[in-house]
Scaffold this motif. Structure first.
Motif, short mmCIF file in Angstrom:
data_model
loop_
_atom_site.label_atom_id
_atom_site.label_comp_id
_atom_site.label_asym_id
_atom_site.label_seq_id
_atom_site.Cartn_x
_atom_site.Cartn_y
_atom_site.Cartn_z
N ARG A 135 2.82 -3.23 18.11
CA ARG A 135 3.50 -3.88 16.98
C ARG A 135 2.69 -5.06 16.45
NH1 ARG A 135 8.94 -6.07 18.17
NH2 ARG A 135 8.91 -6.36 15.91
N HIS A 136 2.16 -5.87 17.35
CA HIS A 136 1.38 -7.03 16.92
C HIS A 136 0.12 -6.61 16.17
CE1 HIS A 136 3.38 -10.63 18.47
NE2 HIS A 136 3.79 -9.88 19.49
N ARG A 137 -0.52 -5.55 16.62
CA ARG A 137 -1.72 -5.06 15.92
C ARG A 137 -1.37 -4.58 14.50
NH1 ARG A 137 -5.19 -1.35 20.18
NH2 ARG A 137 -5.94 -3.02 21.55
N ILE A 138 -0.27 -3.85 14.37
CA ILE A 138 0.15 -3.38 13.04
C ILE A 138 0.45 -4.57 12.14
CG2 ILE A 138 1.89 -2.07 11.77
CD1 ILE A 138 2.28 -0.41 14.38
N HIS A 139 1.15 -5.54 12.69
CA HIS A 139 1.46 -6.75 11.92
C HIS A 139 0.18 -7.42 11.43
CE1 HIS A 139 2.08 -11.20 11.83
NE2 HIS A 139 3.14 -10.85 11.11
N ALA A 140 -0.83 -7.52 12.29
CA ALA A 140 -2.09 -8.15 11.91
C ALA A 140 -2.79 -7.38 10.80
CB ALA A 140 -3.00 -8.28 13.12
N LEU A 141 -2.68 -6.07 10.82
CA LEU A 141 -3.32 -5.25 9.80
C LEU A 141 -2.64 -5.36 8.44
CD1 LEU A 141 -4.01 -2.01 11.88
CD2 LEU A 141 -5.75 -3.55 10.93
N LEU A 142 -1.34 -5.57 8.44
CA LEU A 142 -0.56 -5.51 7.20
C LEU A 142 -0.03 -6.86 6.73
CD1 LEU A 142 1.52 -2.29 7.93
CD2 LEU A 142 -0.48 -2.50 6.44
N ARG A 143 -0.25 -7.90 7.51
CA ARG A 143 0.32 -9.22 7.18
C ARG A 143 -0.22 -9.72 5.84
NH1 ARG A 143 -1.28 -12.78 11.67
NH2 ARG A 143 -3.32 -12.56 10.66
N PRO A 144 0.64 -10.17 4.94
CA PRO A 144 0.16 -10.74 3.67
C PRO A 144 -0.65 -12.00 3.91
CG PRO A 144 2.54 -10.28 3.61
CD PRO A 144 2.10 -10.16 5.03
N ARG A 145 -1.50 -12.33 2.97
CA ARG A 145 -2.31 -13.55 3.10
C ARG A 145 -1.42 -14.79 3.10
NH1 ARG A 145 -7.52 -12.48 -0.92
NH2 ARG A 145 -8.36 -10.67 0.21
N SER A 146 -0.37 -14.74 2.29
CA SER A 146 0.54 -15.88 2.21
C SER A 146 1.91 -15.45 2.71
CB SER A 146 0.63 -16.39 0.76
OG SER A 146 1.60 -17.42 0.66
N GLU A 147 2.42 -16.15 3.70
CA GLU A 147 3.74 -15.84 4.23
C GLU A 147 4.55 -17.14 4.27
OE1 GLU A 147 2.85 -14.00 8.03
OE2 GLU A 147 3.29 -12.04 7.18
N CYS A 190 0.85 -1.19 0.00
CA CYS A 190 0.00 0.00 0.00
C CYS A 190 0.89 1.23 0.00
CB CYS A 190 -0.93 0.01 1.22
SG CYS A 190 -0.05 0.04 2.81
N ASP A 191 0.28 2.41 -0.14
CA ASP A 191 1.07 3.63 -0.13
C ASP A 191 1.48 4.00 1.29
OD1 ASP A 191 -1.04 5.26 1.07
OD2 ASP A 191 -1.99 5.25 -0.91
N ALA A 192 2.37 4.98 1.39
CA ALA A 192 2.92 5.36 2.69
C ALA A 192 1.86 5.92 3.63
CB ALA A 192 4.05 6.37 2.51
N VAL A 193 0.92 6.69 3.09
CA VAL A 193 -0.14 7.26 3.94
C VAL A 193 -0.99 6.16 4.55
CG1 VAL A 193 -2.22 8.67 3.91
CG2 VAL A 193 -0.18 9.46 2.71
N THR A 194 -1.32 5.15 3.76
CA THR A 194 -2.12 4.04 4.26
C THR A 194 -1.35 3.23 5.30
OG1 THR A 194 -3.30 3.91 2.14
CG2 THR A 194 -3.42 1.98 3.59
N ALA A 195 -0.07 3.01 5.04
CA ALA A 195 0.76 2.25 5.99
C ALA A 195 0.87 3.00 7.31
CB ALA A 195 2.14 2.01 5.39
N ALA A 196 1.09 4.31 7.24
CA ALA A 196 1.17 5.10 8.47
C ALA A 196 -0.15 5.10 9.21
CB ALA A 196 1.59 6.53 8.13
N ALA A 197 -1.25 5.13 8.47
CA ALA A 197 -2.57 5.11 9.10
C ALA A 197 -2.80 3.82 9.86
CB ALA A 197 -3.65 5.31 8.04
N ALA A 198 -2.20 2.72 9.40
CA ALA A 198 -2.34 1.45 10.11
C ALA A 198 -1.73 1.54 11.51
CB ALA A 198 -1.68 0.32 9.32
N THR A 199 -0.65 2.29 11.65
CA THR A 199 -0.05 2.45 12.98
C THR A 199 -0.97 3.25 13.89
OG1 THR A 199 1.22 4.51 12.60
CG2 THR A 199 2.23 2.44 11.86
N ASP A 200 -1.71 4.19 13.32
CA ASP A 200 -2.67 4.97 14.12
C ASP A 200 -3.88 4.12 14.52
OD1 ASP A 200 -1.10 7.28 13.97
OD2 ASP A 200 -2.05 7.94 12.11
#
Length: 318
Positions: free
Chosen positions: A301-313, A272-282
């Motif tokens: 940190r765990h919440r941010i990871h959950a928001l941005l984690r790829p479907r396949s890792e 995603c773009d930087a604005v969206t990524a930063a918004a995930a931290t908020d």
């Protein structure tokens, strides 16, 4: 910043030559990348030296803002955080210089200044208690600075042992900082970074990859192909790579100094773009509880990871 830094700098000084790859014992990198990473180190040192001689928090910020280009200014503020924390620790009977800086002119750089304070903790054996005088949430970033310091000044060798003074929660943040240092130690080379991570205990890999993502997006120096390879090599830890990248985006946007590397890193590592990524931290900060059995910083940190984690890792062999 060629001016003299005064008596304090003469005692505590770090010369700008300390940022060279040769001096640090790092393997050579492509010239443009090496020049970039060495320049970041010199900017940090400039901020550190300025802090040792500044008459006030306002004078320090004015000097950094006037002399450091916007894109690199965060590194100077990080160095200033180290310098002010060192002065606080060496002269604890005076009002906190770091607190005055954070409460006023450095507010926009609060993330990176807390990281810089951790460099001071790494240098003074009695410094760990100082972390508790910092912001309850962002103060944990001092352990990130501590970990970065140990990797950056490790002579090209990655320290495998933790400082004895660190508890489990602090060790995880320390490893985020150690992971950031790998971006410099390994010359922003994805394969070198992946091999360095693989050389440490598997239980530490998530935090190390988070630090790598933070450095790749904040310090930059990699093109889209290299960032794509970095994400591929992170494999099962790609979500932690994204978490670090989101932290970088938030720090830069909060300070008003995003770069093309910020955007490129977020698109490659977060999808995603930087604005969206930063918004995930908020979003991850909403209703965040105070420190309990799990520190608020770890839960963030765990919440941010959950928001941005790829479907396949899926893991990737290095």
């Amino acid at each position: 910043m060629a001016r003299s830094a005064g008596p304090a700098c003469a005692l505590l000084g770090i010369g700008r030559e300390a940022a060279s790859f040769e001096r640090r014992g790092f393997l050579p990198a492509p010239p443009a990348v090496q020049q970039r990473l060495e320049g970041i180190g010199r900017t940090f040192i400039d901020g550190y030296r300025a802090a040792l001689s500044a008459a006030s928090a306002e004078a320090l910020a004015a000097q950094l803002d006037a002399e450091i280009p916007l894109a690199g200014r965060g590194f100077a503020y990080e160095g200033a955080g180290m310098g002010l924390a060192l002065l606080d620790l060496l002269m604890p009977w005076t009002a906190s210089r770091l607190q005055a800086f954070l409460a006023g002119p450095a507010l926009a750089h609060c993330y990176i200044v807390h990281v810089g304070a951790g460099w001071a903790l790494a240098r003074l054996p009695w410094g760990e208690g100082y972390r508790r005088r910092l912001d309850p949430l962002l103060g944990w970033l001092a352990y990130d600075g501590w970990g970065f310091h140990r990797g950056y000044f490790g002579g090209g060798r990655i320290p495998a042992a933790y400082p004895a003074r660190l508890g489990m929660a602090a060790r995880r943040v320390h490893d985020q900082g150690l992971g950031r240092s790998l971006w410099f130690v390994c010359g922003a080379d994805p394969w070198r970074v992946a091999m360095a991570v693989a050389g440490l205990d598997a239980g530490r890999h998530a935090d190390l990859w988070a630090g790598v993502g933070l450095a790749a997006t904040y310090a930059g120096g990699a093109d889209e192909a290299a960032l794509g390879e970095l994400r591929r090599l992170a494999g099962a830890h790609a979500g932690w790579l994204a978490q670090g990248a989101a932290f970088a985006a938030k720090a830069r946007l909060h300070a008003g100094n995003p770069t093309a590397d910020t955007e490129r890193g977020c698109r490659a590592l977060c999808g995603c773009d930087a604005v969206t990524a930063a918004a995930a931290t908020d979003r991850a900060l909403q209703a965040l509880p105070a420190d309990g059995p799990e520190p608020a910083y770890a839960l963030w940190r765990h919440r941010i990871h959950a928001l941005l984690r790829p479907r396949s890792e899926e893991p990737v062999p290095c």
